[in-house]
Design a protein around this motif. Structure first.
Motif, short mmCIF file in Angstrom:
data_model
loop_
_atom_site.label_atom_id
_atom_site.label_comp_id
_atom_site.label_asym_id
_atom_site.label_seq_id
_atom_site.Cartn_x
_atom_site.Cartn_y
_atom_site.Cartn_z
N SER A 122 0.86 -1.18 0.00
CA SER A 122 0.00 0.00 0.00
C SER A 122 0.90 1.23 0.00
CB SER A 122 -0.92 0.00 1.22
OG SER A 122 -1.76 -1.13 1.22
N SER A 123 0.39 2.31 -0.55
CA SER A 123 1.23 3.49 -0.79
C SER A 123 1.50 4.29 0.48
CB SER A 123 0.58 4.39 -1.83
OG SER A 123 1.30 5.61 -1.95
N LEU A 149 2.21 -0.16 6.94
CA LEU A 149 3.11 0.39 5.92
C LEU A 149 4.57 0.16 6.29
CD1 LEU A 149 1.28 3.77 5.18
CD2 LEU A 149 1.43 1.79 3.66
N SER A 312 1.27 0.76 -4.48
CA SER A 312 2.30 1.57 -3.84
C SER A 312 3.46 1.94 -4.76
CB SER A 312 2.85 0.81 -2.63
OG SER A 312 3.98 1.45 -2.09
#
Length: 531
Positions: A122-123, A149, A312
């Protein structure tokens, strides 16, 4: 040339802001536009992009509590999600390979797994940006998302080490000496003052950590993150993060431009990217199922899952390394870049209305919630409280102190940051943990005797949302809020706030009246004390 790059980035970013989308999406579009005009990435843009990622990881480290990473809802959810996602992606991509699209037909099982791995992240850029803009980075779901993250970043660093064959030097063991040196680093930071030397010291620490880790064969980005962690937990760490905010945002423009300048997609690549974007709901469902099974509340699970439902920039880094060693083709780097861009747009649009969305669907979501919540998610309670101050920052603490002189323990503070509340309780403040935008909190908290809620929050959107939540929970008392600018006053009043204090105007008035009180010519009013 440099001016044209900035001009197009500004125009696209400004256009996105006008339609209530984050400017970062505009910067991505600007990169593709510049690519179509014949521009390509250059060392200057790459350097700025690398600076943006380095400073961003450093600021994340400043806000990180290592104790959060060892919680099952962080480490287990991260590992389980990555493993299940990669398996599902391999199966789904294999099915897509049955479609006569050239980029799928010759993919091996290893390549399918690698692409799935690239999409498992995920970004960090998108998530942190959205959380910062909404003031939710220290909330329960915000800390869960940041923890996930960080774990994913660790997975990426491990992949880069093994994929590139870059083995850390034996001297990398000396990096453990940084742990006992942490007090010295914190001392240097505390002596930096509050002026221009503070952000400069932050850049030195971030880039110094990067270079130090690179020297011993470890990924430099990890060094920036570690140095941020070493400096976390001090009174200066929050101030340092704020002072670096503008630098980080400016540098990250280069990162988003560099994505668009990678290559120009064709129609088939665009179609594949859109198909892969349709897998994002699967990522959301996986996160939500894991979080609820790990006993997080439905709202926390929903918000954390929603903001993590994107692809991401680290996936791009993984893909770029894979291309450099011949594991996948360059066309897949472009496809992944477009999918990342589309996912940013999707997350930005959906998360903007996430709190209102939850209110509409909370009953079905609560069916997945475990009966026994985690200790951190137990709803607080209070007794004999007349005034509730929401937001215990500088303004909130000042208002709390002024009110407590008059009404004593009848005033209570509330903040979503657990660590902040722990510190306040140790200092003798009557304060509880709570997210004011959580409708479930208000439905489980007895607010029938509260006469006044004071919203000491920097965001008028947050103040408006909390006011709506209070009114939905049948709160009949008064609501007061602060505004930094004159054009923020009327929107707050329109949302149901009874009294709005202009932060700068009323602060000056209060200062003048306090000064006159010293001369015995006047007394400060209660309204000024609350402001």
């Amino acid at each position: 040339m440099e001016f044209l790059l900035l001009l197009i980035a500004f125009i696209c970013g400004f256009a996105c802001k006008l339609v209530s989308l984050p400017p970062l999406i505009g910067y991505l579009v600007a990169g593709f536009i510049l690519n179509a005009m014949g521009f390509s990435s250059n060392p200057a843009i790459s350097t700025i992009a690398d600076l943006g990622i380095t400073v961003m990881l450093f600021t994340i480290g400043l806000k990180l509590n290592l104790k959060d990473l060892i919680k099952p809802e962080i480490w287990f959810a991260s590992v389980a999600h990555s493993a299940v996602w990669i398996l599902c992606c391999v199966g789904l991509l294999f099915l897509l390979a049955l479609i006569p699209l050239a980029h799928f037909t010759e993919l091996s099982f290893m390549q399918l797994a690698l692409i799935g791995f690239a999409f498992s992240f995920s970004s960090t850029v998108c998530v942190v940006k959205l959380l910062e803009e909404s003031g939710e980075i220290r909330t329960r779901h915000g800390k869960i998302a940041i923890g996930i993250l960080i774990m994913q970043d660790i997975f990426a660093v491990l992949f880069l080490v093994f994929a590139t064959g870059k083995v850390p030097s034996i001297y990398a063991l000396a990096l453990f000496a940084l742990i006992p040196l942490a007090p010295l680093l914190k001392k240097l930071l505390s002596e930096a003052g509050h002026g221009e030397l503070l952000p400069l010291s932050g850049l030195v620490f971030a880039l110094g950590g990067y270079q130090l880790f690179e020297l011993v064969g470890v990924k430099g980005d990890l060094g920036a993150l570690v140095f941020g962690i070493l400096l976390a937990g001090t009174s200066k760490s929050s101030e340092l993060a704020k002072s670096l905010l503008s630098f980080k945002d400016l540098f990250l423009i280069g990162f988003f431009l560099s994505i668009g300048l990678t290559a120009l997609p064709d129609l088939e690549m665009t179609l594949i990217a859109l198909l892969l974007t349709l897998l994002i709901p699967l990522k959301f469902m996986m996160f939500f199922a894991l979080f609820t099974q790990l006993r997080l509340r439905a709202r926390t699970s929903y918000l954390a899952s929603l903001i993590l439902s994107n692809y991401s920039e680290f996936g791009l880094i993984v893909a770029a390394v894979a291309v450099s060693v011949g594991m996948i083709s360059e066309q897949w780097l472009v496809i992944i870049a477009m999918s990342v861009s589309f996912s940013f747009v999707l997350t930005s649009i959906l998360y903007k209305q996430s709190h209102n969305q939850y209110i509409l669907i909370k009953e079905p979501l609560k069916k997945f919630q475990k009966p026994r919540a985690l200790a951190e998610d137990v709803y607080p309670s209070f007794n004999n409280v007349d005034v509730l101050v929401i937001g215990m920052g500088r303004v909130g603490k000042g208002a709390f102190s002024a009110l407590s002189k008059d009404i004593g323990s009848a005033v209570c503070g509330m903040d979503a940051d657990q660590d902040k509340i722990n510190r306040l309780n140790k200092d003798g403040y009557n304060a509880i943990v709570g997210d004011g935008e959580n409708i479930d909190l208000w439905e489980n908290l007895d607010i029938s005797n509260i006469k006044l809620v004071l919203l000491a929050l920097p965001s008028i959107e947050d103040s408006s949302n909390i006011t709506c939540q209070l009114r939905s929970a049948k709160f009949n008392g008064k609501v007061a809020a602060i505004a930094r600018y004159e054009d923020e006053v009327q929107p707050l009043l329109d949302s149901g706030v009874d009294q709005v204090f202009n932060f700068f105007t009323d602060a000056g008035l209060g200062f003048a009246e306090e000064s006159l009180a010293i001369l015995g010519r006047g007394q400060p009013t209660q309204a000024d004390k609350q402001a």
